[in-house]
Design a protein around this motif. Sequence first.
Motif, PDB file in Angstrom:
ATOM      1  N   VAL A   6       0.837  -1.208   0.000  1.00  0.00           N
ATOM      2  CA  VAL A   6       0.000   0.000   0.000  1.00  0.00           C
ATOM      3  C   VAL A   6       0.866   1.250   0.000  1.00  0.00           C
ATOM      4  CG1 VAL A   6      -1.688   1.289   1.351  1.00  0.00           C
ATOM      5  CG2 VAL A   6      -1.959  -1.163   1.080  1.00  0.00           C
ATOM      6  N   ASN A   7       1.999   1.216   0.708  1.00  0.00           N
ATOM      7  CA  ASN A   7       2.922   2.357   0.737  1.00  0.00           C
ATOM      8  C   ASN A   7       3.433   2.667  -0.674  1.00  0.00           C
ATOM      9  OD1 ASN A   7       5.074   4.177   1.981  1.00  0.00           O
ATOM     10  ND2 ASN A   7       6.324   2.618   0.998  1.00  0.00           N
ATOM     11  N   GLU A   8       3.861   1.625  -1.396  1.00  0.00           N
ATOM     12  CA  GLU A   8       4.380   1.832  -2.759  1.00  0.00           C
ATOM     13  C   GLU A   8       3.304   2.402  -3.673  1.00  0.00           C
ATOM     14  OE1 GLU A   8       7.479   1.599  -3.591  1.00  0.00           O
ATOM     15  OE2 GLU A   8       8.092   0.796  -1.643  1.00  0.00           O
ATOM     16  N   THR A  54       2.342   6.052  -2.686  1.00  0.00           N
ATOM     17  CA  THR A  54       3.455   6.944  -3.061  1.00  0.00           C
ATOM     18  C   THR A  54       3.425   7.228  -4.560  1.00  0.00           C
ATOM     19  OG1 THR A  54       4.800   6.074  -1.257  1.00  0.00           O
ATOM     20  CG2 THR A  54       5.955   7.229  -3.006  1.00  0.00           C
ATOM     21  N   ASN A  55       3.217   6.182  -5.364  1.00  0.00           N
ATOM     22  CA  ASN A  55       3.139   6.363  -6.821  1.00  0.00           C
ATOM     23  C   ASN A  55       1.970   7.259  -7.207  1.00  0.00           C
ATOM     24  OD1 ASN A  55       5.395   4.824  -7.213  1.00  0.00           O
ATOM     25  ND2 ASN A  55       4.279   2.949  -7.732  1.00  0.00           N
ATOM     26  N   ILE A  97       0.512   9.650  -5.379  1.00  0.00           N
ATOM     27  CA  ILE A  97       0.789  11.049  -5.014  1.00  0.00           C
ATOM     28  C   ILE A  97       1.799  11.666  -5.981  1.00  0.00           C
ATOM     29  CG2 ILE A  97       1.792  12.524  -3.226  1.00  0.00           C
ATOM     30  CD1 ILE A  97       0.615  10.588  -1.159  1.00  0.00           C
ATOM     31  N   LYS A  98       2.795  10.860  -6.406  1.00  0.00           N
ATOM     32  CA  LYS A  98       3.852  11.398  -7.277  1.00  0.00           C
ATOM     33  C   LYS A  98       3.395  11.593  -8.726  1.00  0.00           C
ATOM     34  CE  LYS A  98       7.992   9.735  -4.880  1.00  0.00           C
ATOM     35  NZ  LYS A  98       9.178   8.845  -5.003  1.00  0.00           N
ATOM     36  N   TYR A  99       2.645  10.592  -9.258  1.00  0.00           N
ATOM     37  CA  TYR A  99       2.427  10.557 -10.706  1.00  0.00           C
ATOM     38  C   TYR A  99       0.967  10.715 -11.142  1.00  0.00           C
ATOM     39  CZ  TYR A  99       6.975   8.308 -10.120  1.00  0.00           C
ATOM     40  OH  TYR A  99       8.247   8.011  -9.747  1.00  0.00           O
ATOM     41  N   ALA A 100       0.004  10.733 -10.180  1.00  0.00           N
ATOM     42  CA  ALA A 100      -1.406  10.678 -10.596  1.00  0.00           C
ATOM     43  C   ALA A 100      -1.857  11.947 -11.288  1.00  0.00           C
ATOM     44  CB  ALA A 100      -2.291  10.410  -9.377  1.00  0.00           C
ATOM     45  N   ALA A 101      -1.390  13.137 -10.832  1.00  0.00           N
ATOM     46  CA  ALA A 101      -1.908  14.397 -11.374  1.00  0.00           C
ATOM     47  C   ALA A 101      -0.758  15.280 -11.860  1.00  0.00           C
ATOM     48  CB  ALA A 101      -2.709  15.112 -10.295  1.00  0.00           C
ATOM     49  N   SER A 149      10.880   0.959 -12.237  1.00  0.00           N
ATOM     50  CA  SER A 149      10.497   1.184 -10.835  1.00  0.00           C
ATOM     51  C   SER A 149      10.862  -0.019  -9.966  1.00  0.00           C
ATOM     52  CB  SER A 149       8.984   1.439 -10.735  1.00  0.00           C
ATOM     53  OG  SER A 149       8.592   1.491  -9.397  1.00  0.00           O
ATOM     54  N   ILE A 150      11.732   0.246  -8.984  1.00  0.00           N
ATOM     55  CA  ILE A 150      12.048  -0.803  -8.004  1.00  0.00           C
ATOM     56  C   ILE A 150      10.821  -1.099  -7.154  1.00  0.00           C
ATOM     57  CG2 ILE A 150      13.489  -1.353  -5.985  1.00  0.00           C
ATOM     58  CD1 ILE A 150      15.667   0.368  -7.210  1.00  0.00           C
ATOM     59  N   GLY A 151       9.988  -0.032  -6.923  1.00  0.00           N
ATOM     60  CA  GLY A 151       8.785  -0.198  -6.093  1.00  0.00           C
ATOM     61  C   GLY A 151       7.844  -1.238  -6.646  1.00  0.00           C
TER      62      GLY A 151
END
Length: 653
Positions: free
Chosen positions: A565-567, A570-571, A573-577, A619-621
């Motif tokens: 869920v953290n990964e 995080t993705n 928040i970073k890439y959605a908008a 992405s390592i995530g």
Amino acid sequence: MIKLNEAFHKSAFFLCLVFASVSLFGQNLDSLKQEWVSAGSDIQKKLQISGEISDLYFNVHLDSLEKYSKIQIELSKQLNDQAKLELGYSAMGSIYFRRGKVSDALYYYNKAKKIASDRGDNERLFAISVNLASINIVQGKNYEALRNYFVARSNLYKIKEFKKSSDLRKLQQYEAQINLNIGIAYFNMNDYKNATRFYSEALTNSLRIKDSMTLAKAYTNLAEIEMIEQNYNVAEDFLYRGKRIKESIRDSISLKVNYLLIGRLYMELGRFREANRYFDVTEDLLIKFPNISIEKKLYINRGVSYLRQNRVEKAIQLLNEAKKINRSEYSLSDEIRINQLLSESHFLIKNYEKANLYREIYEGIKDSIYNSETNLEIARLEMYYNAQYEQLKDSVEFVQENERKGKQIRIKEVQNFYLILWLVFLAVAFGAIVYVLGIVRKRNKELQKSIKEKEALMKEVHHRVKNNFQIISSLLNIQANKISSKKYQNPMMNMQNRILAMSLVHEKLYVSEFQEAVYVNDYFQDLGESIKDSLLSNKSFITVKNEGEDFLISLEKAIPLGLIVNELMTNSIKYAAEEGSEVHIELHMRKIEDEIQITLKDDGKGFPENFDPEAYSESIGLELVHVLIDQLDGQINFKNDGGACVEIKFSLK
């Protein structure tokens, strides 16, 4: 149309019968009252009329029945008419029993029994003994009930007019019903062998005379014994036979007993869904035909069902309801069972203080009734020999007086022998119980002390693990602040968030009453807020929704799931908008039996076309997510649904 006309004519005919019956009752009552007035000072005539008026009121109006029964008693005393006086006392006993005044009912029935005994009226002795036994059953005095039932059965064979061929069926019907009630009394005393014997006799008698009501009850009662002895196939067969008979005669009132026992049977077999269905049907019938005794049994059985499904809080709630009902309709066996189940329930949720309290209550009750049970066994032997003696006396008319006295002496000798034997056994057993209880209590105290020490140790372990994670996170933060390039800062920040997800699990375990599991709602809510704070994202809105009751998840499942869920958060928040715009993230959770379904979605740009997460090597995530999904033995699906949407499924087992 023809069927409607037939139904109308049948309804009209039934209404005519009702009005005719009411009219006839009124005419008879008015006629008798006129005769009462015209009788004047003729006490003999008035006594006869008061008896007839009481018969009319018997099933209609208790207050009027009481009034004329008292008149009948007074007039009978004046004329010294013992037969009418006995009927008056019996009527008063019936009135008070139907009103729930048991002590008053016993007073009048015993007065009636003495008169009938003095007169040698076997027919009235039979009826009075059955009524006294019914009161004893309600009081829980099963030995007294057995004694009265055997007296009734003995008098039944003495009634000469019942021995005519025309009355044979009536005799057999009474015999079947008495055998059934004797079986119930033995069952209440946990004497299942004798209970089975008399239930079987009732079954045989009712089959011979085609008495459906008694037959259905005999099947139902035999099924309960088979369930206790774990013969579940036989019990199921008997229960459904009784159910079909009751349905055929439309006996909805006693049908709820069968539904309750069928539910209990399926519960014992672990078929909880079917058990709940029959418990629900029983509950519906209780709304139409209330019975607090069956309602109490329903709460107990449902409590056991929820306890076996690990729904402990719900079980405790239902068992407490049963305990409340038992205060108004007290049953010693139910009190023991309820307290035993409450002790087990509180032990499972680690409320050891209450668990021990309820355990001490039911053990104390069991110890206190031990003496009465041993005396009761002696009483059973006495009753058995007395019953055998009565049957022998009825069947052999030429028994001599000296043989009767000799047998009584032998019975007394046997009684004295068993009394001495039981007193010796009681002394030995009491000493053994005291010794064993002392050992058990000592071991329980040691066990509780050990458990508390282990709980404190586990809390300390979780606390230290959480502190170590925080130290590692702080070191990474210090290192990240010394790096100016965002290319190298981002992996540091991602690593901090992963450590935070693992640390949060141990923090929850430290403050929780459970040492090996966390509640998912609080965990994911706090995790989402922590991720927002670490990424300095003020325009991110994270919503955690649990579709159903909050549930626990084990440590071994919580850590990999938290990392996943953290990964994904995080993705998002970073890439959605686009930069500067808001992003809304929703986390939906649902538990279906032992399977967990989690959906995480945002309202951003979504995944690129032809997105293959397994082939996405940048992405390592995402690689970590796939490794962790394999660790959970679960499934993950990536798709676009008004933004990026990820579905996760895995089992709690």
